[in-house]
Design an enzyme around this catalytic site. Structure first.
Site, PDB file in Angstrom:
ATOM      1  N   HIS A 197     -41.318 -19.034 -33.792  1.00  0.00           N
ATOM      2  CA  HIS A 197     -40.884 -17.842 -33.098  1.00  0.00           C
ATOM      3  C   HIS A 197     -42.550 -17.196 -32.759  1.00  0.00           C
ATOM      4  O   HIS A 197     -42.336 -16.197 -32.114  1.00  0.00           O
ATOM      5  CB  HIS A 197     -40.245 -16.779 -33.963  1.00  0.00           C
ATOM      6  CG  HIS A 197     -41.098 -16.267 -35.192  1.00  0.00           C
ATOM      7  ND1 HIS A 197     -41.117 -17.049 -36.333  1.00  0.00           N
ATOM      8  CD2 HIS A 197     -41.854 -15.214 -35.311  1.00  0.00           C
ATOM      9  CE1 HIS A 197     -42.022 -16.261 -36.918  1.00  0.00           C
ATOM     10  NE2 HIS A 197     -42.481 -15.307 -36.401  1.00  0.00           N
TER      11      HIS A 197
HETATM   12  C1  UD1 Z   1     -41.897 -10.335 -35.592  1.00  0.00           C
HETATM   13  C2  UD1 Z   1     -43.425 -10.340 -36.376  1.00  0.00           C
HETATM   14  C3  UD1 Z   1     -43.693 -11.500 -36.678  1.00  0.00           C
HETATM   15  C4  UD1 Z   1     -42.815 -12.111 -37.657  1.00  0.00           C
HETATM   16  C5  UD1 Z   1     -41.505 -12.178 -37.442  1.00  0.00           C
HETATM   17  C6  UD1 Z   1     -40.278 -12.364 -38.198  1.00  0.00           C
HETATM   18  C7  UD1 Z   1     -44.962  -8.807 -34.706  1.00  0.00           C
HETATM   19  C8  UD1 Z   1     -46.052  -8.964 -34.063  1.00  0.00           C
HETATM   20  N1  UD1 Z   1     -44.391  -9.992 -35.032  1.00  0.00           N
HETATM   21  O1  UD1 Z   1     -41.870 -11.278 -34.403  1.00  0.00           O
HETATM   22  O2  UD1 Z   1     -45.229 -11.554 -37.506  1.00  0.00           O
HETATM   23  O3  UD1 Z   1     -43.192 -13.285 -38.208  1.00  0.00           O
HETATM   24  O4  UD1 Z   1     -41.076 -10.620 -36.548  1.00  0.00           O
HETATM   25  O5  UD1 Z   1     -39.165 -12.661 -37.558  1.00  0.00           O
HETATM   26  O6  UD1 Z   1     -44.378  -7.871 -35.400  1.00  0.00           O
HETATM   27  N2  UD1 Z   1     -35.200  -9.642 -30.927  1.00  0.00           N
HETATM   28  C9  UD1 Z   1     -33.905  -9.876 -30.878  1.00  0.00           C
HETATM   29  N3  UD1 Z   1     -33.203  -9.336 -31.889  1.00  0.00           N
HETATM   30  C10 UD1 Z   1     -33.917  -8.851 -33.127  1.00  0.00           C
HETATM   31  C11 UD1 Z   1     -35.409  -8.744 -33.195  1.00  0.00           C
HETATM   32  C12 UD1 Z   1     -35.886  -8.925 -32.060  1.00  0.00           C
HETATM   33  O7  UD1 Z   1     -33.175 -10.173 -29.753  1.00  0.00           O
HETATM   34  O8  UD1 Z   1     -33.286  -8.661 -34.352  1.00  0.00           O
HETATM   35  C13 UD1 Z   1     -35.905  -9.877 -29.786  1.00  0.00           C
HETATM   36  C14 UD1 Z   1     -36.927  -8.660 -29.354  1.00  0.00           C
HETATM   37  O9  UD1 Z   1     -35.923  -7.740 -28.372  1.00  0.00           O
HETATM   38  C15 UD1 Z   1     -37.975  -9.516 -28.564  1.00  0.00           C
HETATM   39  C16 UD1 Z   1     -38.180 -10.645 -29.283  1.00  0.00           C
HETATM   40  O10 UD1 Z   1     -36.687 -10.906 -29.912  1.00  0.00           O
HETATM   41  O11 UD1 Z   1     -37.656  -9.649 -27.319  1.00  0.00           O
HETATM   42  C17 UD1 Z   1     -39.417 -10.518 -30.008  1.00  0.00           C
HETATM   43  O12 UD1 Z   1     -39.088  -9.776 -31.337  1.00  0.00           O
HETATM   44  P1  UD1 Z   1     -40.488  -8.992 -31.828  1.00  0.00           P
HETATM   45  O13 UD1 Z   1     -39.951  -7.921 -33.026  1.00  0.00           O
HETATM   46  O14 UD1 Z   1     -41.580  -8.561 -31.003  1.00  0.00           O
HETATM   47  O15 UD1 Z   1     -41.218  -9.794 -32.703  1.00  0.00           O
HETATM   48  P2  UD1 Z   1     -40.828 -11.227 -33.341  1.00  0.00           P
HETATM   49  O16 UD1 Z   1     -40.893 -12.367 -32.388  1.00  0.00           O
HETATM   50  O17 UD1 Z   1     -39.478 -11.144 -34.211  1.00  0.00           O
END
Ligand code: UD1
Length: 360
Positions: A197
């Site tokens: 991820h």
């Molecule tokens: C985040 C953390 C990472 C951690 C990971 C665990 C940061 C910089 N990164 O990354 O260090 O290892 O969480 O999972 O904070 N999204 C969904 N549903 C959700 C959550 C996220 O669809 O419940 C989507 C968001 O809308 C976004 C993408 O996933 O488009 C990335 O989500 P984001 O929270 O920015 O970072 P992670 O990749 O989850």
């Protein structure tokens, strides 16, 4: 002593569980704030339920799919407003995610003391968002709770020794707590577990395709189970993959903590770009192939359960073959193993609370 425990993402929820048990044991007045960074049922609700976490006292509305700065600004504003109403003595923040950064910034603005759990972790790669978050959060925190001697050394090198306390690994507290439930079972077919991820691996479709091609090669040797993170799933939806679906690569949604840990405990090995999973695999003595160029959990490499391969196909396949042929000696240093285990007594959360009680 009033503590505000700030969470926002899946790894935060896992780390919050032992802290909440310790707060209850020591009768600490605490509030739980959820920034909403992880909002899906699979990424949030399933963890609250599976870890028996209380309902958050406040869940902030998260701005989905906007750029990082806007999310951090939004979280900082909302958390600061909450701190203005419920003025804690300590804001406790966990790990290195964007929510942690926003909550630490809010506490700093509101002149509330900050306790950072999992302080001092460094992978040496400032291109990683998480590494930049770690450095900022440590620099503004009043109490720095370290998981390992290595993280303590990093803080000493950065001139933060006076604020640092070596307490052990909070993630392992939780793993120890559920250990009786994660039995080793006979498997019909051996499998590997894949998680992926990190922005630096999945945000570029070209890089993701390269990783995918390697995973397909691995699946020719062993079945691969792939609980897929929403960020990664969104990227896969943009790609055309010839020959999909693959029968030996099993896609599924992110799993609840207990089911996922059971899956890992019965796997032949894991391939991951997660931070926490490297440490959990070390504790469970499951070989881990880390699909990153660096790691903050360097002790897992010296213990020998973890190899950091990046996305180098030769290195990955070499290690996959070694594991499957049974000719790789994973535990390389007994001395590191003993050190690692001493801190894995399941009492890191209680040590944190005891230190704060004494200091406040
Ligand atoms: C985040 C953390 C990472 C951690 C990971 C665990 C940061 C910089 N990164 O990354 O260090 O290892 O969480 O999972 O904070 N999204 C969904 N549903 C959700 C959550 C996220 O669809 O419940 C989507 C968001 O809308 C976004 C993408 O996933 O488009 C990335 O989500 P984001 O929270 O920015 O970072 P992670 O990749 O989850």
């Amino acid at each position: 002593m009033k503590i505000c425990l700030c969470v926002g993402t899946r790894p935060n929820f896992i780390k919050a569980a032992p802290l909440i048990r310790a707060f209850k044991k020591y009768n600490i007045d605490f509030r739980l704030v959820h920034t909403g960074q992880h909002y899906d049922t699979n990424m949030s609700d399933a963890f609250f339920m599976g870890l028996s976490l209380p309902e958050p006292d406040v869940t902030l509305g998260f701005l989905k799919d906007v750029f990082r700065a806007a999310q951090i600004k939004h979280m900082t504003k909302a958390v600061s407003s909450y701190f203005r109403i419920y003025r804690p003595d300590i804001a406790m923040v966990l790990g290195d995610v964007n929510s942690t950064l926003a909550c630490a910034m809010s506490a700093r603005i509101m002149e509330i003391k900050i306790a950072h759990v999992e302080a001092g972790e460094r992978c040496g790669d400032s291109n990683m968002i998480e590494e930049r978050n770690r450095k900022y959060i440590d620099s503004v925190s009043d109490y720095l709770f370290c998981a390992s001697e290595n993280s303590l050394d990093n803080l000493i090198d950065d001139g933060m020794a006076k604020r640092a306390h070596l307490v052990g690994n909070i993630m392992i507290d939780q793993l120890k707590y559920i250990e009786p439930l994660i039995t080793k079972d006979e498997q019909e077919e051996p499998y590997a577990v894949l998680t992926l991820h990190r922005a630096e691996n999945v945000d570029s479709l070209e890089k993701l395709r390269k990783i995918w091609d390697i995973v397909v090669k691995v699946s020719e040797k062993i079945k691969v189970i792939f609980p897929c993170h929403p960020r990664t799933r969104k990227q896969f939806e943009k790609m055309t993959i010839d020959g999909f679906p693959f029968t030996r690569i099993i896609f599924c949604n992110p799993l609840p903590y207990l089911s996922f840990t059971k899956l890992v405990n019965n796997a032949k090995f894991v391939m991951t770009d997660s931070g926490g999973l490297q440490m959990e695999a070390a504790y469970l003595n499951i070989p881990c192939i880390t699909l990153r160029d660096s790691t903050e959990w360097v002790e897992t490499v010296s213990v020998g359960t973890n190899v950091v391969t990046g996305i180098d196909e030769c290195k990955i396949m070499f290690n996959v073959n070694s594991i499957l042929n049974g000719d790789y000696v994973w535990i390389q240093s007994m001395e590191s193993m003993i050190k690692l285990n001493q801190l894995h007594d399941g009492n890191a959360a209680e040590r944190i609370v005891e230190i704060l009680k004494k200091e406040m």
